[in-house]
Design a protein around this motif. Structure first.
Motif, mmCIF file in Angstrom:
data_model
loop_
_atom_site.group_PDB
_atom_site.id
_atom_site.type_symbol
_atom_site.label_atom_id
_atom_site.label_comp_id
_atom_site.label_asym_id
_atom_site.label_seq_id
_atom_site.Cartn_x
_atom_site.Cartn_y
_atom_site.Cartn_z
ATOM 1 N N SER A 64 1.233 -0.968 -0.170
ATOM 2 C CA SER A 64 0.111 -0.449 -0.088
ATOM 3 C C SER A 64 0.664 1.516 0.039
ATOM 4 C CB SER A 64 -1.216 0.045 1.232
ATOM 5 O OG SER A 64 -0.405 -0.010 2.392
ATOM 6 N N HIS A 65 1.978 1.680 0.474
ATOM 7 C CA HIS A 65 3.024 2.274 0.757
ATOM 8 C C HIS A 65 4.431 1.871 1.493
ATOM 9 C CE1 HIS A 65 1.117 2.453 4.527
ATOM 10 N NE2 HIS A 65 2.100 3.403 4.962
ATOM 11 N N HIS A 90 3.836 1.445 -5.987
ATOM 12 C CA HIS A 90 4.018 3.091 -6.370
ATOM 13 C C HIS A 90 5.194 2.757 -6.064
ATOM 14 C CE1 HIS A 90 5.331 6.651 -7.149
ATOM 15 N NE2 HIS A 90 3.390 7.382 -7.107
ATOM 16 N N ARG A 123 2.628 3.654 -11.463
ATOM 17 C CA ARG A 123 1.567 5.348 -11.081
ATOM 18 C C ARG A 123 0.008 5.001 -11.450
ATOM 19 N NH1 ARG A 123 6.742 7.323 -11.397
ATOM 20 N NH2 ARG A 123 7.057 8.881 -9.863
ATOM 21 N N GLU A 137 -1.521 6.126 -8.603
ATOM 22 C CA GLU A 137 -1.476 6.820 -7.416
ATOM 23 C C GLU A 137 -2.637 7.808 -7.552
ATOM 24 O OE1 GLU A 137 2.669 9.504 -8.608
ATOM 25 O OE2 GLU A 137 0.964 10.785 -8.191
ATOM 26 N N ILE A 138 -2.763 8.058 -6.361
ATOM 27 C CA ILE A 138 -4.177 8.603 -5.476
ATOM 28 C C ILE A 138 -4.575 10.118 -6.250
ATOM 29 C CG2 ILE A 138 -6.226 9.320 -4.422
ATOM 30 C CD1 ILE A 138 -4.905 6.101 -4.798
ATOM 31 N N THR A 167 -1.229 3.686 -1.517
ATOM 32 C CA THR A 167 -2.369 3.307 -2.540
ATOM 33 C C THR A 167 -3.414 2.720 -1.847
ATOM 34 O OG1 THR A 167 -2.562 2.753 -4.960
ATOM 35 C CG2 THR A 167 -1.328 1.535 -4.132
ATOM 36 N N MET A 191 -9.072 8.568 -1.639
ATOM 37 C CA MET A 191 -9.190 6.937 -2.416
ATOM 38 C C MET A 191 -10.680 6.921 -2.055
ATOM 39 S SD MET A 191 -6.654 6.127 0.397
ATOM 40 C CE MET A 191 -5.590 4.806 -0.006
#
Length: 266
Positions: A64-65, A90, A123, A137-138, A167, A191
């Motif tokens: 998620s990150h 990402h 992305r 990418e949000i 994300t 999101m």
């Protein structure tokens, strides 16, 4: 589609699993077995063993990150299981990150990934299986939702980390969109709004994950209003969501407790 919490800060009183300040969710569909995040350590693997899950069937892992409480268990997983696995993240997820002087980024170099791990850095949104969409990418439509957290090293210089790598997964169910998040550093409303636009859904079946909200104030007030406008009614806040925020959410939504071992059929 079945969703199970393999790791969270919270453990239930009568279910004897391990907890840590981290997150990992197991998603099983007809076509894929997906992990969103891997927890902080190998404790996630022990929980899966106690729950009777065969992680040798995992096909995809989504990060998620790039914080260590979401990525720290990845190498342990890849050492324990040798099936081909796609890893989605990402491109910024592997940048060095620090908070209060401490390293909080992914605790290994991507070059350390074994050959059976196929790394996909993008992305852009990507369909992982029918009804499962990696958001990429949000867009930050509501910038007040996404303050920087710590710093990241970019082009040789430390700068405030806006966590562009943050994300989530958008799950399309019979009851509408179900959003599965790690920490929601990008802003839970950003999101959810993006997930609805990508999937074309108008109904929100639920939201599960960390909200990265800790104190009452303007940001929380905005989230309460905007989530209602977007049609969210059923929430499963966990991980990086404080008791004060959960209390505020309980006054406006159908809020469910989350702990290690929670299982939902979507």
């Amino acid at each position: 589609m079945k969703l199970t919490v393999l790791m969270d800060n919270n453990t239930y009183i009568d279910r004897y699993y391990l907890g840590e300040p981290a997150a990992c969710y197991l998603l099983k569909t007809e076509k894929a077995v997906i992990l969103l995040d891997t927890g902080y350590s190998a404790c996630t693997l022990e929980n899966a063993r106690r729950m009777g899950f065969d992680l040798s069937r995992v096909t995809d892992i989504v990060l998620s990150h790039g914080h260590n409480d979401h990525t720290g268990g990845l190498l342990s997983f890849l050492q324990a299981y040798s099936q081909p696995v796609r890893i989605w993240a990402h491109p910024d997820a592997f940048l060095p990150k620090r908070f209060d002087g401490l390293s909080v980024g992914v605790p290994f170099d991507p070059a350390a990934l074994p050959a059976h791990a196929e790394l996909h850095l993008t992305r852009e949104p990507a369909a992982l299986a029918p009804g499962v969409l990696f958001l990429g990418e949000i867009p930050r439509k509501n910038p007040q939702e996404a303050p920087p957290v710590g710093e990241t090293l970019r082009c040789g210089a430390w700068e405030p980390d806006h966590l562009l790598d943050d994300t989530a997964l958008a799950l399309t169910t019979e009851n509408g969109l179900f959003l599965l998040t790690g920490c929601s550093h990008a802003g839970i409303c950003n999101m959810l709004q993006y997930a609805l636009s990508l999937t074309g859904e108008t109904r929100v079946a639920g939201v599960l994950g960390g909200l990265h909200l800790f104190e009452p104030g303007e940001q929380l007030d905005f989230v309460l209003t905007r989530l209602a406008e977007l049609g969210a009614s059923t929430l499963y806040p966990c991980h990086c969501t404080s008791l004060a925020v959960k209390h505020a959410l309980c006054g406006a939504f159908d809020v469910h407790e989350v702990g290690v071992g929670l299982s939902l059929t979507l």
